[in-house]
Design an enzyme around this catalytic site. Structure first.
Site, mmCIF file in Angstrom:
data_model
loop_
_atom_site.group_PDB
_atom_site.id
_atom_site.type_symbol
_atom_site.label_atom_id
_atom_site.label_comp_id
_atom_site.label_asym_id
_atom_site.label_seq_id
_atom_site.Cartn_x
_atom_site.Cartn_y
_atom_site.Cartn_z
ATOM 1 N N TYR A 184 -14.536 -3.319 27.539
ATOM 2 C CA TYR A 184 -15.907 -3.315 27.899
ATOM 3 C C TYR A 184 -16.490 -2.099 27.430
ATOM 4 C CZ TYR A 184 -18.946 -2.554 32.193
ATOM 5 O OH TYR A 184 -19.632 -2.035 32.685
ATOM 6 N N ASP A 222 -31.468 -15.214 32.582
ATOM 7 C CA ASP A 222 -29.854 -15.263 32.488
ATOM 8 C C ASP A 222 -29.383 -16.330 31.952
ATOM 9 O OD1 ASP A 222 -28.689 -13.239 35.402
ATOM 10 O OD2 ASP A 222 -28.097 -14.984 34.505
#
Ligand code: UDP
Length: 315
Positions: free
Chosen positions: A136, A31
């Site tokens: 998106y 991450d």
């Protein structure tokens, strides 16, 4: 299994990582912490801070990847489409190349109801048209398209899970976005005193009370579907499943359940529509129920809100 969880410091990724560790898997979380939180990575998982574009050694010896790392704000995607195409599509293509080089042949992908856009009917089936209305949704759909192609051409095994409205909490793991756009956390922030009121975006939709209807799924139920998907990934095939609880609740109904759960009056300010919101989004989850044996264990909106409230307020 030895697993790489990208975006495992985020909301859904951290709950899935926690359930994977609990199930005895060996988990590495990758991450970049652009929106996630290092303290959301579960105990027992290895954490590497870095980008999906350069996963490097995090893929060594990995049996499968669970891929959550993404930009996920609709409004931001309209304002800065390049960011969404480069992170969500470009980043994922780089990850897929790195997986190919390392011989990692299985992936579970975090897709979205935003791939469908404005639906023609409700509930939505996986076979319904995909016409995303913002970058998106378009970038996520493009990844789904790439996964189908890689499954056919390279023998990749992939499962995409198309989430509807995820909410609730799993133990200490809860929604913690720096920019919070989602309804339930915003309503609960009124009850904690962080906000004075909640805005209702649009009261003139063709729904029972004029506000938008959504299908809310408990994050723990959603996460469990990833463990089933992981077992079901088949090399050379790409399967797509919707994930919701199968019932729609209006914005007003959500606010009213939040009032009941918190005991707070939660003032609501009626306002104009938010751009790009379809009137109603409800999933048919029949396919995943049929094929993977998944079933929502906490489908009641009251339970979803209660768990979110307990994690947020410590009550
Ligand atoms: N919504 C609202 N006020 C808020 C946030 C959201 O009225 O502060 C509405 C939004 O317009 C939509 C629904 O609540 O109709 C769910 O929005 P959310 O952002 O949680 O999820 P989305 O359906 O956009 O993925």
């Amino acid at each position: 299994m030895r697993l790489l969880v990208t975006g495992g410091a985020g909301y859904v990724g951290s709950v899935v990582a926690a359930q994977l560790v609990e199930a005895g898997h060996e988990v590495t979380v990758l991450d970049d912490l652009s929106t996630g939180h290092a303290d959301a990575v579960p105990e027992g998982a290895r954490f590497v801070q870095g980008s999906i574009s350069e996963p490097g050694d995090t893929l060594a010896g990995v049996d499968a990847v669970l891929h959550f790392a993404a930009k996920s704000l609709v409004g931001e995607s309209v304002a800065d489409p390049g960011l969404y195409w480069s992170h969500n599509l470009g980043g994922t293509l780089a990850l897929l190349e790195a997986m190919h080089e390392r011989g990692v042949r299985r992936i579970v992908f975090s897709s979205t109801a935003a791939t469908y856009g404005e639906p023609e009917r409700s509930p939505i089936l996986e076979t319904d048209p995909t016409r995303p209305t913002n970058p998106y949704g378009a970038s996520k759909l493009a990844v789904d398209t790439a996964l189908t192609a890689y499954a056919g051409l390279r023998g990749l095994g992939a499962v995409s899970l198309r989430y509807f409205n995820v909410a609730g909490a799993y133990g200490r793991y809860r929604e913690r976005h720096a920019i919070e756009t989602h309804l339930i956390p915003n309503v609960l922030k009124v009850a904690t005193g962080e906000r004075e009121s909640v805005s209702v975006f649009g009261t003139d939709y063709p729904t029972s009370d004029g506000t938008c209807v959504r299908d809310y799924i408990h994050v723990a139920d959603l996460a469990r579907a990833h463990l089933l998907a992981l077992e079901a990934v088949t090399e050379g095939a790409h399967a797509i499943y919707n994930l919701g609880s199968g019932a729609g609740f209006s914005v007003q109904e959500v606010i009213s359940v939040c009032r009941e759960v918190t005991g707070h009056e939660i003032p609501a300010v009626l306002g104009p529509r938010r751009d790009g919101d379809p009137a109603e989004l409800v999933a048919s989850s029949a396919k995943i129920q049929r094929e993977l044996g998944w079933k929502a264990e906490r489908p009641a909106l009251r339970d979803i809100v209660s768990d979110a409230w307990a994690a947020l307020s410590g009550k």
